[in-house]
Design a protein around this motif. Structure first.
Motif, PDB file in Angstrom:
ATOM      1  N   MET A  79       0.853  -1.197   0.000  1.00 26.02           N
ATOM      2  CA  MET A  79       0.000   0.000   0.000  1.00 26.02           C
ATOM      3  C   MET A  79       0.889   1.247   0.000  1.00 26.02           C
ATOM      4  O   MET A  79       1.760   1.381   0.841  1.00 26.02           O
ATOM      5  N   PRO A  80       0.702   2.170  -0.923  1.00 27.46           N
ATOM      6  CA  PRO A  80       1.517   3.382  -0.949  1.00 27.46           C
ATOM      7  C   PRO A  80       1.364   4.173   0.345  1.00 27.46           C
ATOM      8  O   PRO A  80       0.318   4.164   0.982  1.00 27.46           O
ATOM      9  N   ARG A  81       2.444   4.880   0.701  1.00 30.92           N
ATOM     10  CA  ARG A  81       2.416   5.652   1.946  1.00 30.92           C
ATOM     11  C   ARG A  81       1.305   6.688   1.942  1.00 30.92           C
ATOM     12  O   ARG A  81       0.654   6.930   2.946  1.00 30.92           O
ATOM     13  N   GLU A  82       1.068   7.312   0.780  1.00 35.32           N
ATOM     14  CA  GLU A  82       0.022   8.326   0.687  1.00 35.32           C
ATOM     15  C   GLU A  82      -1.335   7.729   1.046  1.00 35.32           C
ATOM     16  O   GLU A  82      -2.126   8.328   1.756  1.00 35.32           O
ATOM     17  N   SER A  83      -1.604   6.505   0.563  1.00 32.55           N
ATOM     18  CA  SER A  83      -2.864   5.852   0.865  1.00 32.55           C
ATOM     19  C   SER A  83      -2.978   5.547   2.361  1.00 32.55           C
ATOM     20  O   SER A  83      -4.059   5.675   2.948  1.00 32.55           O
ATOM     21  N   TYR A  84      -1.862   5.172   2.964  1.00 31.93           N
ATOM     22  CA  TYR A  84      -1.850   4.900   4.400  1.00 31.93           C
ATOM     23  C   TYR A  84      -2.211   6.157   5.191  1.00 31.93           C
ATOM     24  O   TYR A  84      -3.040   6.119   6.102  1.00 31.93           O
ATOM     25  N   GLN A  85      -1.601   7.275   4.844  1.00 31.29           N
ATOM     26  CA  GLN A  85      -1.902   8.529   5.529  1.00 31.29           C
ATOM     27  C   GLN A  85      -3.352   8.949   5.299  1.00 31.29           C
ATOM     28  O   GLN A  85      -4.001   9.495   6.201  1.00 31.29           O
ATOM     29  N   GLU A  86      -3.865   8.678   4.125  1.00 30.72           N
ATOM     30  CA  GLU A  86      -5.265   8.985   3.856  1.00 30.72           C
ATOM     31  C   GLU A  86      -6.195   8.142   4.741  1.00 30.72           C
ATOM     32  O   GLU A  86      -7.230   8.636   5.204  1.00 30.72           O
ATOM     33  N   LYS A  87      -5.798   6.891   4.972  1.00 38.14           N
ATOM     34  CA  LYS A  87      -6.610   6.029   5.824  1.00 38.14           C
ATOM     35  C   LYS A  87      -6.585   6.510   7.276  1.00 38.14           C
ATOM     36  O   LYS A  87      -7.599   6.443   7.975  1.00 38.14           O
ATOM     37  N   LEU A  88      -5.451   7.015   7.718  1.00 42.39           N
ATOM     38  CA  LEU A  88      -5.375   7.561   9.076  1.00 42.39           C
ATOM     39  C   LEU A  88      -6.282   8.781   9.222  1.00 42.39           C
ATOM     40  O   LEU A  88      -6.986   8.932  10.219  1.00 42.39           O
ATOM     41  N   GLU A  89      -6.246   9.637   8.201  1.00 38.65           N
ATOM     42  CA  GLU A  89      -7.095  10.833   8.248  1.00 38.65           C
ATOM     43  C   GLU A  89      -8.573  10.456   8.171  1.00 38.65           C
ATOM     44  O   GLU A  89      -9.423  11.060   8.844  1.00 38.65           O
ATOM     45  N   ALA A  90      -8.873   9.440   7.365  1.00 38.84           N
ATOM     46  CA  ALA A  90     -10.260   8.971   7.264  1.00 38.84           C
ATOM     47  C   ALA A  90     -10.731   8.410   8.598  1.00 38.84           C
ATOM     48  O   ALA A  90     -11.885   8.621   8.999  1.00 38.84           O
ATOM     49  N   LEU A  91      -9.838   7.703   9.285  1.00 39.41           N
ATOM     50  CA  LEU A  91     -10.191   7.171  10.605  1.00 39.41           C
ATOM     51  C   LEU A  91     -10.548   8.306  11.550  1.00 39.41           C
ATOM     52  O   LEU A  91     -11.580   8.252  12.234  1.00 39.41           O
ATOM     53  N   ARG A  92      -9.707   9.328  11.596  1.00 34.14           N
ATOM     54  CA  ARG A  92      -9.986  10.461  12.483  1.00 34.14           C
ATOM     55  C   ARG A  92     -11.334  11.102  12.137  1.00 34.14           C
ATOM     56  O   ARG A  92     -12.145  11.401  13.020  1.00 34.14           O
ATOM     57  N   ASN A  93     -11.581  11.317  10.852  1.00 31.36           N
ATOM     58  CA  ASN A  93     -12.836  11.947  10.438  1.00 31.36           C
ATOM     59  C   ASN A  93     -14.045  11.082  10.774  1.00 31.36           C
ATOM     60  O   ASN A  93     -15.100  11.593  11.168  1.00 31.36           O
ATOM     61  N   ASP A  94     -13.886   9.778  10.626  1.00 27.79           N
ATOM     62  CA  ASP A  94     -15.002   8.874  10.936  1.00 27.79           C
ATOM     63  C   ASP A  94     -15.292   8.837  12.436  1.00 27.79           C
ATOM     64  O   ASP A  94     -16.450   8.720  12.853  1.00 27.79           O
ATOM     65  N   VAL A  95     -14.245   8.916  13.247  1.00 28.52           N
ATOM     66  CA  VAL A  95     -14.443   8.982  14.698  1.00 28.52           C
ATOM     67  C   VAL A  95     -15.203  10.255  15.061  1.00 28.52           C
ATOM     68  O   VAL A  95     -16.122  10.236  15.889  1.00 28.52           O
TER      69      VAL A  95
END
Length: 226
Positions: A1-17
């Motif tokens: 998984m590209p690093r950019e996608s990983y960071q996007e998933k972290l940001e998505a997690l925060r937004n979903d919380v």
């Protein structure tokens, strides 16, 4: 998984919380309004809406597990995921307490203890939860300590309210012709009010838990956890 996608998933997690917190605080406000207005339909909406919160919780739980398992995060990323995992648990429990308030509304046969301002206590707890989530969103360590300090005020309000209920019970005169059913109804009213106060106090505790995990996430500081 590209690093950019990983960071996007972290940001998505925060937004979903944060989205989950909005749903939960909305349910809590609805529950408090249903109690204040004796609105049974609104109380039923709160109870029925618990499935949505549970689904959100399970989805976010799986997101956290996937990030742990697939990315093996370290340092700040690890704290973000671990803290988010704990925070969604607190949010789910707050939603359960909102359901309790809805059920108390449905069970109440008549209004009692008008001198106990449940709505004011409830509003303070809602504000604490929202402020705790703002601290999470903004990574505001100072706000975490301020929210933890406010819990003493909630505890004092709940203690005063409980004492008022117990004092009123002690001072209630039972007439000779009072039936056992009437006495049982009175005791149920007292029990329901004390449970309401207890649940509001617990919501404040969950707000402190959220702040504690946010502080750990931001500064690797576990002071408020213990």
């Amino acid at each position: 998984m590209p690093r950019e996608s990983y960071q996007e998933k972290l940001e998505a997690l925060r937004n979903d919380v944060l989205y989950m917190s909005e749903v939960v605080t909305d349910r809590l406000r609805m529950a408090l309004e249903s109690m204040q207005q004796s609105d049974e339909e609104l109380a039923k909406d709160v109870i029925a809406g618990d499935d949505e919160v549970n689904d959100l919780y399970l989805d976010l739980e799986q997101d956290c597990i996937n990030l742990f398992a697939l990315q093996q995060p370290v340092a700040g990323d690890l704290r973000l995921i671990a803290s988010s995992f704990k925070i969604i648990t607190d949010l789910e429990r707050i939603a359960d307490l909102a359901v309790n308030l809805g059920e108390y509304t449905l069970d109440a046969e008549h209004e009692m203890f008008p001198e106990v301002n449940i709505h004011a206590i409830g509003q303070e707890t809602v504000d604490m939860v929202e402020d705790a989530m703002d601290a999470y969103a903004n990574e505001d360590a100072d706000a975490c300590f301020a929210i933890a300090d406010r819990d003493d005020d909630i505890d004092a309000m709940c203690e005063d309210a409980s004492q008022t209920v117990v004092r009123d019970l002690i001072e209630t005169e039972v007439e000779d012709d009072t039936t056992e059913d009437e006495i049982e109804s009175l005791m149920q009213d007292v029990s329901r009010m004390l449970l309401t106060i207890r649940d509001l106090e617990r919501i404040g505790d969950h707000a402190v838990n959220i702040s504690a995990r946010t502080l750990y996430m931001v500064e690797n500081d576990d002071e408020l956890i213990y």
